[in-house]
Design an enzyme around this catalytic site. Sequence first.
Site, PDB file in Angstrom:
ATOM      1  N   LYS A  53      24.947  25.466  -6.906  1.00 25.82           N
ATOM      2  CA  LYS A  53      24.957  24.846  -5.575  1.00 25.82           C
ATOM      3  C   LYS A  53      23.546  24.863  -4.985  1.00 25.82           C
ATOM      4  O   LYS A  53      23.089  23.866  -4.413  1.00 25.82           O
ATOM      5  CB  LYS A  53      25.954  25.566  -4.659  1.00 25.82           C
ATOM      6  CG  LYS A  53      27.399  25.233  -5.007  1.00 25.82           C
ATOM      7  CD  LYS A  53      28.419  26.175  -4.379  1.00 25.82           C
ATOM      8  CE  LYS A  53      29.813  25.836  -4.935  1.00 25.82           C
ATOM      9  NZ  LYS A  53      30.843  26.818  -4.556  1.00 25.82           N
ATOM     10  N   GLN A  97      31.638  31.686  -0.740  1.00 24.43           N
ATOM     11  CA  GLN A  97      32.178  31.563  -2.095  1.00 24.43           C
ATOM     12  C   GLN A  97      33.453  32.400  -2.228  1.00 24.43           C
ATOM     13  O   GLN A  97      33.489  33.567  -1.840  1.00 24.43           O
ATOM     14  CB  GLN A  97      31.105  32.020  -3.096  1.00 24.43           C
ATOM     15  CG  GLN A  97      31.464  31.789  -4.547  1.00 24.43           C
ATOM     16  CD  GLN A  97      31.540  30.305  -4.933  1.00 24.43           C
ATOM     17  OE1 GLN A  97      30.887  29.454  -4.330  1.00 24.43           O
ATOM     18  NE2 GLN A  97      32.340  30.003  -5.924  1.00 24.43           N
ATOM     19  N   ASP A 120      33.426  22.912   2.841  1.00 25.37           N
ATOM     20  CA  ASP A 120      34.483  23.075   1.830  1.00 25.37           C
ATOM     21  C   ASP A 120      35.738  22.284   2.217  1.00 25.37           C
ATOM     22  O   ASP A 120      36.591  22.025   1.360  1.00 25.37           O
ATOM     23  CB  ASP A 120      34.903  24.555   1.747  1.00 25.37           C
ATOM     24  CG  ASP A 120      34.323  25.280   0.547  1.00 25.37           C
ATOM     25  OD1 ASP A 120      34.097  24.616  -0.480  1.00 25.37           O
ATOM     26  OD2 ASP A 120      34.127  26.506   0.641  1.00 25.37           O
TER      27      ASP A 120
HETATM   28  N1  GUN Z   1      35.337  29.181  -5.667  1.00 24.32           N
HETATM   29  C1  GUN Z   1      35.645  28.304  -6.658  1.00 24.32           C
HETATM   30  N2  GUN Z   1      35.574  27.043  -6.199  1.00 24.32           N
HETATM   31  C2  GUN Z   1      35.230  27.104  -4.894  1.00 24.32           C
HETATM   32  C3  GUN Z   1      34.985  26.122  -3.889  1.00 24.32           C
HETATM   33  O1  GUN Z   1      35.100  24.914  -4.092  1.00 24.32           O
HETATM   34  N3  GUN Z   1      34.609  26.609  -2.674  1.00 24.32           N
HETATM   35  C4  GUN Z   1      34.497  27.934  -2.415  1.00 24.32           C
HETATM   36  N4  GUN Z   1      34.149  28.313  -1.173  1.00 24.32           N
HETATM   37  N5  GUN Z   1      34.717  28.868  -3.316  1.00 24.32           N
HETATM   38  C5  GUN Z   1      35.069  28.451  -4.555  1.00 24.32           C
END
Ligand code: GUN
Length: 283
Positions: A53, A97, A120
């Site tokens: 990211k 996350q 998200d």
């Molecule tokens: N963990 C795995 N995929 C995601 C996601 O798309 N967003 C977040 N915040 N955590 C994750």
Amino acid sequence: MSAQIIFGKQISDSIREELRMEADRLKAEGVTPGLVVIIVGEDPASQVYVRNKAKACEDLGYYSEVVRLPADTTQEALLALIGEYNGNGAVHGILVQLPLPKHIEEKAIIDAIAVEKDVDGFHPESVGNLMIGDDALLPCTPSGVIELLKRTGNSPAGKHAVVIGRSNIVGKPVAMLLLRENATVTICHSRTPNIEEMARQADILVVGVGVPKLVKKEWVKPGAVVIDVGVNRLPDGKLCGDVDYDDVVETAGWITPVPGGVGPMTITMLMANTLTSAKRSKK
Ligand code: GUN
């Protein structure tokens, strides 16, 4: 005839090119899109996601922060940090996350993120906005699925879409987005009788259940578009989806591989959400 393969990486690259140009325009107007990613603990898969990211931000010229917190961070401390970023004008997107350590309540954390920075799309108000068709930031994987369909000329309008899976992260939002795109939508799940028969009705079949190679060719109408959101690790270490790709590829009209199908779209849609939020902050 063998299905046409939907290469998510290529589609994702061309969207990122568009985002880079838009971000440059916005920066010229004095706003640099900014994303903070907060990770608590040492989960190795999460570490990889977070690095990817941050790298995507760098590639697009966004402002990026990664906050790494120890696994014993308290819920109060995390909430206080989110409160700070909610008020930080350089940051347009806040992503915590998941999964979080057991002693932290995920819902309390998601609820604390300012809805306009909820890149998200997990905040209850974002989910509600999606449901009623308001201007929400959309959850990344589901909106990536819609982009894959549209950019391969498989518009959902007027089609029968069958979604297998009803999770809050994939099944439910994907169904809602398909409905918004004027598909007729059926949602199937573990308690659906005759699931194979239901799946075979689909013009567009979207699968996100976390069961390796669940969907076989008997589940697929000849020529259907098959979108596989599953990512499963097999005992030999290889990745596979929820669709038995080798079995289905001769029956489907279009199919996403795993890896390289839906996966690359998720971070790209996160970048798109961060840009959208940055643009809105200007008004
Ligand atoms: N963990 C795995 N995929 C995601 C996601 O798309 N967003 C977040 N915040 N955590 C994750």
